[in-house]
Design a protein around this motif. Structure first.
Motif, PDB file in Angstrom:
ATOM      1  N   UNK A   1       0.846  -1.611  -0.114  1.00  0.00           N
ATOM      2  CA  UNK A   1      -0.228  -0.058  -0.160  1.00  0.00           C
ATOM      3  C   UNK A   1       0.952   1.266  -0.161  1.00  0.00           C
ATOM      4  N   UNK A   2       1.738   1.291   0.058  1.00  0.00           N
ATOM      5  CA  UNK A   2       3.000   2.466   0.382  1.00  0.00           C
ATOM      6  C   UNK A   2       2.262   3.082   1.355  1.00  0.00           C
ATOM      7  N   UNK A   3       1.727   2.629   2.536  1.00  0.00           N
ATOM      8  CA  UNK A   3       1.047   3.719   3.986  1.00  0.00           C
ATOM      9  C   UNK A   3       1.006   2.585   4.928  1.00  0.00           C
ATOM     10  N   UNK A   4       0.691   3.419   5.962  1.00  0.00           N
ATOM     11  CA  UNK A   4       0.494   2.764   6.952  1.00  0.00           C
ATOM     12  C   UNK A   4      -0.892   2.219   7.165  1.00  0.00           C
TER      13      UNK A   4
ATOM     14  N   UNK B   1      -9.954   2.552   1.324  1.00  0.00           N
ATOM     15  CA  UNK B   1      -9.660   3.988   0.840  1.00  0.00           C
ATOM     16  C   UNK B   1     -11.458   3.850   0.721  1.00  0.00           C
ATOM     17  N   UNK B   2     -11.729   4.828   0.097  1.00  0.00           N
ATOM     18  CA  UNK B   2     -12.921   5.832  -0.012  1.00  0.00           C
ATOM     19  C   UNK B   2     -13.789   4.422   1.081  1.00  0.00           C
TER      20      UNK B   2
ATOM     21  N   UNK C   1      -6.530  -5.159  -6.684  1.00  0.00           N
ATOM     22  CA  UNK C   1      -5.045  -3.958  -6.864  1.00  0.00           C
ATOM     23  C   UNK C   1      -6.091  -2.699  -7.560  1.00  0.00           C
ATOM     24  N   UNK C   2      -5.474  -1.744  -7.243  1.00  0.00           N
ATOM     25  CA  UNK C   2      -5.844  -0.209  -7.861  1.00  0.00           C
ATOM     26  C   UNK C   2      -4.079  -0.212  -8.436  1.00  0.00           C
ATOM     27  N   UNK C   3      -4.356   1.148  -8.688  1.00  0.00           N
ATOM     28  CA  UNK C   3      -3.254   1.261  -9.845  1.00  0.00           C
ATOM     29  C   UNK C   3      -2.303   2.246  -8.994  1.00  0.00           C
ATOM     30  N   UNK C   4      -2.354   2.390  -7.464  1.00  0.00           N
ATOM     31  CA  UNK C   4      -1.205   3.181  -6.506  1.00  0.00           C
ATOM     32  C   UNK C   4      -0.960   2.216  -5.601  1.00  0.00           C
ATOM     33  N   UNK C   5      -2.215   1.295  -5.632  1.00  0.00           N
ATOM     34  CA  UNK C   5      -2.327   0.424  -4.323  1.00  0.00           C
ATOM     35  C   UNK C   5      -2.407  -1.035  -3.936  1.00  0.00           C
TER      36      UNK C   5
ATOM     37  N   UNK D   1     -15.484   3.717 -11.899  1.00  0.00           N
ATOM     38  CA  UNK D   1     -14.262   3.666 -12.544  1.00  0.00           C
ATOM     39  C   UNK D   1     -12.974   4.139 -11.932  1.00  0.00           C
ATOM     40  N   UNK D   2     -13.288   4.097 -10.471  1.00  0.00           N
ATOM     41  CA  UNK D   2     -12.502   4.649  -9.545  1.00  0.00           C
ATOM     42  C   UNK D   2     -11.215   2.567  -8.995  1.00  0.00           C
ATOM     43  N   UNK D   3     -11.813   1.911  -9.595  1.00  0.00           N
ATOM     44  CA  UNK D   3     -11.176   0.153  -9.903  1.00  0.00           C
ATOM     45  C   UNK D   3     -10.532   0.371 -10.894  1.00  0.00           C
TER      46      UNK D   3
END
Length: 270
Positions: free
Chosen positions: A34-37, A102-103, A110-114, A187-189
């Motif tokens: 996730x590049x996040x906590x 997320x949201x 999988x999302x584009x950046x997470x 579209x957010x996925x």
């Protein structure tokens, strides 16, 4: 603070909440996926003391929720401890991660950046092993409710080398059903295509390798037709599974009652 120099994670924070017959361990890690906590709760039953080979049950939450909701709303850790105490299931670790927050709900995809899928299938088992001392190769199971049921059924089929068996309660059966609950547009996925959108496709694509699985739904649930459609499609394809319907709707009283079946089902596979 945990010394993370030899850790899979850049940072780890841990806090314990003593329970009557065990320990609820709250963990926050910097997730590579996730590049996040990200957060998870781990229930460690009293009978786990001195053990490093315990089976690991991961329970995924639904939309709007987080890592704490299966324990505080669903009392899942108390149910598991009771079953262990009376000998109906062996000692097991219970892991309840967030979906990545997320949201209204990440969908565990999988999302584009997470990569919320990799968070569950790769990072969470590693976090359990590091923060409890359990063998990373111990048997793993995965279950969930609603959006978490979608995640559990899809990831259980896709990562059959990780999960020995899987289960869903009141499950979303296709990502296209997310608008029934969330405000984010489909579209957010954008990174999700093909079999990653549907439970039936994920199962059929891996049906020669998957472990046993079950799912159930309340007859008054808004997802009952989707679960019946999934059961029919799998039956028509000759896939072996267990599907059950019970009184109830899309509600915590239903999930608190029927998570017992998931724990017992997983115990049967050991």
């Amino acid at each position: 603070m945990v010394d993370c120099r030899a850790s899979y994670f850049r940072t780890t924070e841990v806090g314990d909440i003593p329970c009557e017959r065990g320990m609820l361990r709250l963990v926050t890690v910097k997730s590579p996926a996730l590049k996040a906590r990200a957060d998870l709760s781990i229930y460690i039953p009293q009978q786990a003391e001195g053990r490093t080979d315990l089976p690991v049950v991961t329970l995924l939450h639904g939309v709007y929720g987080s890592h704490w909701i299966w324990s505080l709303m669903g009392k899942a850790h108390m149910t598991l401890q009771r079953l262990i105490d009376v000998g109906e299931v062996p000692p097991m670790l219970l892991v309840m991660p967030s979906d990545g927050l997320w949201g209204d709900g990440s969908g565990y995809v999988p999302h584009i950046d997470k990569d919320f899928e990799a968070w569950i299938s790769q990072d969470v088992p590693q976090a359990v092993s590091e923060n409890v001392g359990n063998d990373i190769d111990a048997p793993h199971f995965i279950g969930g409710l609603s959006m978490g049921g979608f995640g559990a059924l899809r990831l259980g089929a896709k990562y059959h080398d990780r999960y020995k068996a899987f289960a869903g309660h009141s499950s979303i059966t296709s990502l296209d059903q997310m608008p029934l609950f969330v405000e984010e547009p489909m579209e957010a996925y954008p990174a999700v295509e093909g079999i990653d959108r549907n439970v039936v496709d994920a199962i059929l694509a891996n049906c020669d390798s998957i472990g046993p699985f079950r799912f159930d739904c309340g007859v008054d649930d808004l997802l009952i037709k989707h679960n019946r459609t999934l059961a029919k499609a799998l039956g028509d394809a000759g896939v072996e599974f267990t599907y059950q319907e019970f009184p109830g709707g899309h509600e915590w009283s239903y999930w608190e009652t029927h998570v017992v079946k998931t724990f017992k089902f997983f115990a049967e596979q050991l």
